[in-house]
Structure formats: C-alpha cells, structure tokens
Design an enzyme around this catalytic site. Sequence first.
Site, mmCIF file in Angstrom:
data_model
loop_
_atom_site.group_PDB
_atom_site.id
_atom_site.type_symbol
_atom_site.label_atom_id
_atom_site.label_comp_id
_atom_site.label_asym_id
_atom_site.label_seq_id
_atom_site.Cartn_x
_atom_site.Cartn_y
_atom_site.Cartn_z
ATOM 1 N N MET A 259 0.658 -1.411 -0.017
ATOM 2 C CA MET A 259 0.203 0.056 0.082
ATOM 3 C C MET A 259 0.987 1.013 -0.019
ATOM 4 O O MET A 259 1.306 1.728 -0.967
ATOM 5 C CB MET A 259 -0.998 -0.101 1.306
ATOM 6 C CG MET A 259 -1.853 -1.336 1.313
ATOM 7 S SD MET A 259 -3.054 -0.961 -0.111
ATOM 8 C CE MET A 259 -4.184 -2.522 0.337
ATOM 9 N N CYS A 260 1.210 1.741 1.069
ATOM 10 C CA CYS A 260 2.006 3.033 1.314
ATOM 11 C C CYS A 260 3.274 3.202 0.782
ATOM 12 O O CYS A 260 3.835 3.903 0.244
ATOM 13 C CB CYS A 260 1.645 3.744 2.613
ATOM 14 S SG CYS A 260 0.038 4.198 2.914
ATOM 15 N N VAL A 261 3.952 1.745 1.330
ATOM 16 C CA VAL A 261 5.421 1.886 0.734
ATOM 17 C C VAL A 261 5.505 1.487 -0.720
ATOM 18 O O VAL A 261 6.439 2.205 -1.527
ATOM 19 C CB VAL A 261 6.086 0.489 1.443
ATOM 20 C CG1 VAL A 261 7.350 0.280 0.932
ATOM 21 C CG2 VAL A 261 5.879 0.694 3.083
#
Length: 192
Positions: free
Chosen positions: A120-122
């Site tokens: 997701m965010c990574v």
Amino acid sequence: MDIATDAALLVIDVQQGFDDAGFWGRRDNPDAEGNIGALLAAWRRTGRPVVVVQHVSAPGRPLAADAPGHALKPVVAGVEPALLVRKTVNSAFYGTPDLHAWLGAAGVRQLVLCGIQTNMCVETTARMAGNLGYDVVLPVDATHTFDLAGPDGTVVRAEDLARATATNLHGGGFARVVATADVLAAAERPAA
C-alpha cells in the site's frame, strides 16, 4: 550496492494502530520492526537524514489523529527525524510538508524505504519516487503487510502480496529490491 552519504531513510507509517489484528487481520514478516530498527540505528550512526511519515486516517479508524493507534511504534517513537510528513493518502509525496520539495532543497537523490504496508503506502511511495527520478532502494524485509480480500472475495496471503510488490517494483524499474542486511553493509562502508 552503494548507499549515498546523504541517502534519506523514509520510515513509512510505523504506527501502533497496525498492531490491531482484529481490524487488519493476519500479517507477514514478524522481523519487520527489528529490521526497521537496525536501519534507523545505521542512519543515526552515519549521520544520514531520516524522514518519518505518519498516516492520518478518517475518524473511527485505527490511525485516526485522535486514536491511540496514530502514535508511532516504539522502534520509531524516539527518533528525531530531519522531516516529519503527515499524509491522508497512500503516497508520502502527497503529505505535509512537501517531501519532494524538501528532498530537492536538501539535494537528496537516493531514498531507502521501509515501513507498513508493503503493498500500500510503501509501494505507492516507491512508485512515485521512481517516477520522480529518485534512486529507490527497498529492503523489503523491513516492511510488512496483511492478508487482503480481492474483488471476488478470494483472500491473498500477505506473503504473496509482498512478493508481488517486490516483483512489480523491481521488474518495473521503480526500485532495487534488496535485503536489510545488504543495505546495512553498504551504509556502513566508508564513502569512496
């Protein structure tokens, strides 16, 4: 592999709310926090910049600003970052203050990413960093994620999601996907 003397370590969303298994489900990589801690220690020893990214979710969710889970996990809590970015979306480049502007002003061209969630965010931050022309290094064993149901209800295991992220980022040329041990060895070598 070379790690630049000014390479920034981006520590993405390492927040206590991700410990809520009742909300997130089963996770992979129980060694993630230990590897994140080792990277932070190496960056402190070598004087490289650390950027901490903190997600702010909508009210009622584990990472909401007023929720206990918004707090950073102990491995990150004592860190005095060069920059603290708060965001409400997946990419650290859409946070406050402006990460890209700060990196440009500091002359930083290499980023080492770690944190939560791998896919997701990574991954989103790595893709944007690659598109913006940064040299992105991802020690994937310094990340973790959770099992996730697809549109047909089939649950994909966290390990498979992490492997897909590593393949997408590496194969797509967005990042060099490596092990934490390799980053640590390169970061500790004297500059050429």
